[in-house]
Design an enzyme around this catalytic site. Structure first.
Site, PDB file in Angstrom:
ATOM      1  N   ASP A  75       0.871  -1.168   0.000  1.00  0.00           N
ATOM      2  CA  ASP A  75       0.000   0.000   0.000  1.00  0.00           C
ATOM      3  C   ASP A  75       0.910   1.220   0.000  1.00  0.00           C
ATOM      4  O   ASP A  75       1.791   1.345   0.851  1.00  0.00           O
ATOM      5  CB  ASP A  75      -0.955   0.028   1.194  1.00  0.00           C
ATOM      6  CG  ASP A  75      -2.111   0.975   0.907  1.00  0.00           C
ATOM      7  OD1 ASP A  75      -2.906   0.673  -0.013  1.00  0.00           O
ATOM      8  OD2 ASP A  75      -2.204   2.035   1.555  1.00  0.00           O
ATOM      9  N   PHE A 156       5.094   4.282 -13.340  1.00  0.00           N
ATOM     10  CA  PHE A 156       3.631   4.279 -13.310  1.00  0.00           C
ATOM     11  C   PHE A 156       3.144   5.370 -12.350  1.00  0.00           C
ATOM     12  O   PHE A 156       3.949   6.055 -11.717  1.00  0.00           O
ATOM     13  CB  PHE A 156       3.089   2.890 -12.909  1.00  0.00           C
ATOM     14  CG  PHE A 156       3.445   2.469 -11.498  1.00  0.00           C
ATOM     15  CD1 PHE A 156       4.669   1.911 -11.209  1.00  0.00           C
ATOM     16  CD2 PHE A 156       2.538   2.635 -10.447  1.00  0.00           C
ATOM     17  CE1 PHE A 156       5.003   1.523  -9.904  1.00  0.00           C
ATOM     18  CE2 PHE A 156       2.844   2.239  -9.144  1.00  0.00           C
ATOM     19  CZ  PHE A 156       4.092   1.692  -8.881  1.00  0.00           C
ATOM     20  N   GLY A 157       1.836   5.495 -12.238  1.00  0.00           N
ATOM     21  CA  GLY A 157       1.237   6.407 -11.259  1.00  0.00           C
ATOM     22  C   GLY A 157       1.781   7.823 -11.349  1.00  0.00           C
ATOM     23  O   GLY A 157       1.785   8.445 -12.424  1.00  0.00           O
ATOM     24  N   ARG A 185       9.659   1.764  -2.359  1.00  0.00           N
ATOM     25  CA  ARG A 185       9.341   0.329  -2.417  1.00  0.00           C
ATOM     26  C   ARG A 185      10.588  -0.504  -2.103  1.00  0.00           C
ATOM     27  O   ARG A 185      10.532  -1.493  -1.374  1.00  0.00           O
ATOM     28  CB  ARG A 185       8.791   0.016  -3.818  1.00  0.00           C
ATOM     29  CG  ARG A 185       8.241  -1.379  -4.021  1.00  0.00           C
ATOM     30  CD  ARG A 185       7.271  -1.429  -5.197  1.00  0.00           C
ATOM     31  NE  ARG A 185       6.052  -0.701  -4.918  1.00  0.00           N
ATOM     32  CZ  ARG A 185       5.748   0.487  -5.445  1.00  0.00           C
ATOM     33  NH1 ARG A 185       6.537   1.045  -6.339  1.00  0.00           N
ATOM     34  NH2 ARG A 185       4.646   1.112  -5.098  1.00  0.00           N
TER      35      ARG A 185
HETATM   36  P1  ITT Z   1      -3.500  -2.380  -5.189  1.00  0.00           P
HETATM   37  O1  ITT Z   1      -4.274  -1.820  -4.016  1.00  0.00           O
HETATM   38  O2  ITT Z   1      -4.224  -3.454  -5.928  1.00  0.00           O
HETATM   39  O3  ITT Z   1      -2.111  -2.780  -4.805  1.00  0.00           O
HETATM   40  P2  ITT Z   1      -3.565   0.364  -6.087  1.00  0.00           P
HETATM   41  O4  ITT Z   1      -3.046   1.053  -7.307  1.00  0.00           O
HETATM   42  O5  ITT Z   1      -4.996   0.633  -5.712  1.00  0.00           O
HETATM   43  O6  ITT Z   1      -3.318  -1.194  -6.280  1.00  0.00           O
HETATM   44  P3  ITT Z   1      -2.702   1.686  -3.668  1.00  0.00           P
HETATM   45  O7  ITT Z   1      -4.035   1.715  -3.060  1.00  0.00           O
HETATM   46  O8  ITT Z   1      -1.530   1.358  -2.790  1.00  0.00           O
HETATM   47  O9  ITT Z   1      -2.615   0.694  -4.882  1.00  0.00           O
HETATM   48  O10 ITT Z   1      -2.465   3.087  -4.362  1.00  0.00           O
HETATM   49  C1  ITT Z   1      -1.213   3.646  -4.445  1.00  0.00           C
HETATM   50  C2  ITT Z   1      -1.144   4.607  -5.602  1.00  0.00           C
HETATM   51  O11 ITT Z   1      -0.004   5.450  -5.352  1.00  0.00           O
HETATM   52  C3  ITT Z   1      -0.859   3.868  -6.894  1.00  0.00           C
HETATM   53  O12 ITT Z   1      -2.039   3.655  -7.624  1.00  0.00           O
HETATM   54  C4  ITT Z   1       0.106   4.802  -7.606  1.00  0.00           C
HETATM   55  O13 ITT Z   1      -0.560   5.682  -8.402  1.00  0.00           O
HETATM   56  C5  ITT Z   1       0.761   5.593  -6.491  1.00  0.00           C
HETATM   57  N1  ITT Z   1       2.116   5.038  -6.338  1.00  0.00           N
HETATM   58  C6  ITT Z   1       2.551   4.103  -5.448  1.00  0.00           C
HETATM   59  N2  ITT Z   1       3.829   3.791  -5.676  1.00  0.00           N
HETATM   60  C7  ITT Z   1       4.209   4.522  -6.746  1.00  0.00           C
HETATM   61  C8  ITT Z   1       5.390   4.624  -7.476  1.00  0.00           C
HETATM   62  O14 ITT Z   1       6.458   3.869  -7.211  1.00  0.00           O
HETATM   63  N3  ITT Z   1       5.426   5.466  -8.497  1.00  0.00           N
HETATM   64  C9  ITT Z   1       4.348   6.229  -8.816  1.00  0.00           C
HETATM   65  N4  ITT Z   1       3.194   6.177  -8.199  1.00  0.00           N
HETATM   66  C10 ITT Z   1       3.103   5.332  -7.157  1.00  0.00           C
END
Ligand code: ITT
Length: 201
Positions: A75, A156-157, A185
């Site tokens: 998370d 990503f993200g 991470r």
């Molecule tokens: P799961 O719960 O299925 O693991 P999720 O995408 O919903 O997937 P989270 O609730 O932990 O996961 O949301 C974390 C968000 O934060 C994720 O969707 C990314 O957009 C962002 N995030 C986390 N780590 C990141 C990274 O290394 N680089 C960029 N964005 C990140």
């Protein structure tokens, strides 16, 4: 002492393909057969807790109980100082149901407005949980600044707007190995390995 991971198989309790890719890369040196929650058609639990660790545990326990295998969840999120830590645990939810991170990054920029404080951090909580409900949890961070407009296609993200301290390129402009050298991470993963994976190397 932390419980050691001795099983040969592990469920990655995430439905985020970016996380699956990064965690599978980190696990590659270990003798572990990895299967993702998506491949097992496991449901995506609702994230009802108020902390990264709480939500990580909830996701890993759900996957471990449903699969009968140890499960590793992540998370994570972006915490922006000038937004009092937002989006934080709501990082995925800021992207809306279509998981549109352009939308989420535009919202961060808009909410910052003219605020000159661009400091932010990524946080990652990892939970390794067993079907009996036992969990080991770890949290890692990487500090940096936000930079607009978005730059880079990798990662990503929120990676296109995050520059780690001392860097001049965003996480989305870095090769995966460079991000792995400094990310939130990896920081959490190193703690996990030291505590639970000693015998698997
Ligand atoms: P799961 O719960 O299925 O693991 P999720 O995408 O919903 O997937 P989270 O609730 O932990 O996961 O949301 C974390 C968000 O934060 C994720 O969707 C990314 O957009 C962002 N995030 C986390 N780590 C990141 C990274 O290394 N680089 C960029 N964005 C990140």
């Amino acid at each position: 002492m932390a419980r050691a991971f001795t099983a040969g198989r592990l469920v990655l309790a995430t439905h985020n393909p970016g996380k699956v890719r990064e965690i599978a890369e980190l696990l590659a040196p270990f003798k572990v057969d990895v299967v993702s929650a998506g491949e097992l058609n496991l449901p995506e639990p609702e994230e009802t807790e108020t902390t990264f660790i709480g939500n990580a545990k909830l996701k890993a326990i759900a996957a471990a109980k449903a699969s009968g295998l140890p499960a590793l969840s992540d998370d994570s999120g972006l915490s922006v100082t000038a937004l009092n830590g937002a989006p934080g645990i709501y990082s995925a939810r800021w992207a809306g149901p279509s998981k549109d991170f352009n939308l989420a990054m535009t919202r961060v920029e808009k909410e910052l407005g003219g605020n000159p404080n661009r400091t932010a951090k990524f946080v990652c909580a990892l939970a390794l949980c067993w079907p009996d409900g036992h969990c080991e949890t770890f949290e890692g961070e990487v500090h940096g600044t936000l930079s607009f407009p978005q730059r880079g296609q990798k990662g990503f993200g929120y990676d296109p707007i995050f520059m780690a301290k001392g860097q001049t390129i965003t996480f989305a402009e870095m090769e995966p190995a460079a991000k792995h050298a400094m990310s939130h991470r990896v920081n959490a993963f190193r703690q996990l390995v030291a505590a639970c994976f000693k015998t698997n190397q």
